[in-house]
Design a protein around this motif. Structure first.
Motif, short mmCIF file in Angstrom:
data_model
loop_
_atom_site.label_atom_id
_atom_site.label_comp_id
_atom_site.label_asym_id
_atom_site.label_seq_id
_atom_site.Cartn_x
_atom_site.Cartn_y
_atom_site.Cartn_z
N ARG A 31 45.80 17.67 -2.72
CA ARG A 31 45.28 17.01 -1.53
C ARG A 31 44.71 18.00 -0.51
N VAL A 32 44.88 19.29 -0.74
CA VAL A 32 44.42 20.26 0.25
C VAL A 32 43.22 21.04 -0.26
N HIS A 33 42.36 21.40 0.68
CA HIS A 33 41.31 22.36 0.41
C HIS A 33 41.90 23.76 0.55
N ILE A 34 41.35 24.70 -0.18
CA ILE A 34 41.86 26.07 -0.15
C ILE A 34 40.76 27.02 0.27
N ALA A 35 41.10 27.94 1.13
CA ALA A 35 40.14 28.96 1.55
C ALA A 35 40.76 30.34 1.39
N TRP A 36 39.88 31.32 1.25
CA TRP A 36 40.28 32.72 1.21
C TRP A 36 39.66 33.45 2.39
N PHE A 37 40.46 34.32 2.98
CA PHE A 37 40.03 35.16 4.09
C PHE A 37 40.40 36.61 3.76
N PHE A 47 36.26 34.90 7.01
CA PHE A 47 36.16 33.92 5.93
C PHE A 47 35.49 34.54 4.71
N VAL A 48 36.04 34.22 3.54
CA VAL A 48 35.47 34.71 2.28
C VAL A 48 34.89 33.56 1.47
N ALA A 49 35.71 32.57 1.19
CA ALA A 49 35.29 31.46 0.33
C ALA A 49 36.24 30.30 0.50
N CYS A 96 45.19 33.45 1.51
CA CYS A 96 44.73 32.10 1.20
C CYS A 96 45.29 31.16 2.26
N ALA A 97 44.57 30.07 2.47
CA ALA A 97 44.95 29.09 3.47
C ALA A 97 44.65 27.70 2.92
N ALA A 98 45.38 26.73 3.41
CA ALA A 98 45.21 25.35 2.95
C ALA A 98 44.94 24.44 4.13
N ALA A 99 44.11 23.44 3.90
CA ALA A 99 43.76 22.50 4.97
C ALA A 99 43.65 21.09 4.42
N TYR A 100 44.13 20.13 5.20
CA TYR A 100 43.96 18.73 4.86
C TYR A 100 42.68 18.16 5.45
N SER A 101 42.22 18.72 6.53
CA SER A 101 41.04 18.18 7.22
C SER A 101 39.80 18.37 6.35
N PRO A 102 38.72 17.62 6.62
CA PRO A 102 37.49 17.73 5.83
C PRO A 102 37.01 19.17 5.72
N LEU A 103 36.68 19.60 4.51
CA LEU A 103 36.39 21.00 4.26
C LEU A 103 35.24 21.53 5.10
N ASP A 104 34.17 20.76 5.23
CA ASP A 104 33.02 21.23 6.01
C ASP A 104 33.42 21.54 7.45
N LEU A 105 34.28 20.70 8.00
CA LEU A 105 34.68 20.88 9.39
C LEU A 105 35.64 22.07 9.53
N VAL A 106 36.49 22.26 8.54
CA VAL A 106 37.42 23.39 8.60
C VAL A 106 36.65 24.70 8.45
N VAL A 107 35.72 24.76 7.51
CA VAL A 107 34.94 25.98 7.31
C VAL A 107 34.10 26.30 8.54
N ALA A 108 33.64 25.24 9.22
CA ALA A 108 32.85 25.44 10.44
C ALA A 108 33.71 25.85 11.62
N GLY A 109 35.01 25.82 11.46
CA GLY A 109 35.90 26.23 12.53
C GLY A 109 36.28 25.13 13.49
#
Length: 126
Positions: A31-37, A47-49, A96-109
């Motif tokens: 259920r979570v999006h994952i990002a790498w920093f 932010f990496v990916a 690594c980080a996880a987010a429930y919120s919409p990925l586009d909005l999380v990546v945009a900060g």
């Protein structure tokens, strides 16, 4: 509460490849999006990916595009960051980080990440 643990860091020569892993426990990983920093010495975290919960959408920092690949395996509760053609400037601590919120909005900060790992060190020597 989801816990994230990064692994796979180490010391390599420039041009080599490393694959980092992010293992999740607690919560529902699918259920979570994952990002790498990454955070270089003396600098702010960058932010990496990122990859969506389904794996169907990815985002990359311009400087990593083409060299780094983010992926995930929901059956294993894990995400990965394959880093090719490593450069000395890639040296730093990778999170690594996880987010429930919409990925586009999380990546945009616009929204914060919900969970963070403790990081793994990557050192690239020339």
């Amino acid at each position: 509460q989801m816990q994230l643990v990064e692994s796979g860091g180490g010391s390599v020569q420039a041009g080599e490849t490393l694959t980092l892993s992010c293992a999740a426990s607690g919560g529902t990983f699918s259920r979570v999006h994952i990002a790498w920093f990454y955070q270089a010495p003396g600098k702010e975290r960058e932010f990496v990916a990122a990859i969506s919960w389904s794996g169907g959408s990815t985002h990359y920092a311009d400087s990593m595009k083409g060299r780094f690949t983010v992926s995930r395996d929901n059956a294993k509760n894990a995400a990965y960051l394959q880093m090719k053609s490593l450069k000395p400037e890639d040296t730093g601590v990778y999170y690594c980080a996880a987010a429930y919120s919409p990925l586009d909005l999380v990546v945009a900060g616009n929204y914060p990440y919900d969970f963070w790992g403790q990081g793994t060190q990557v050192t690239v020597s020339s």
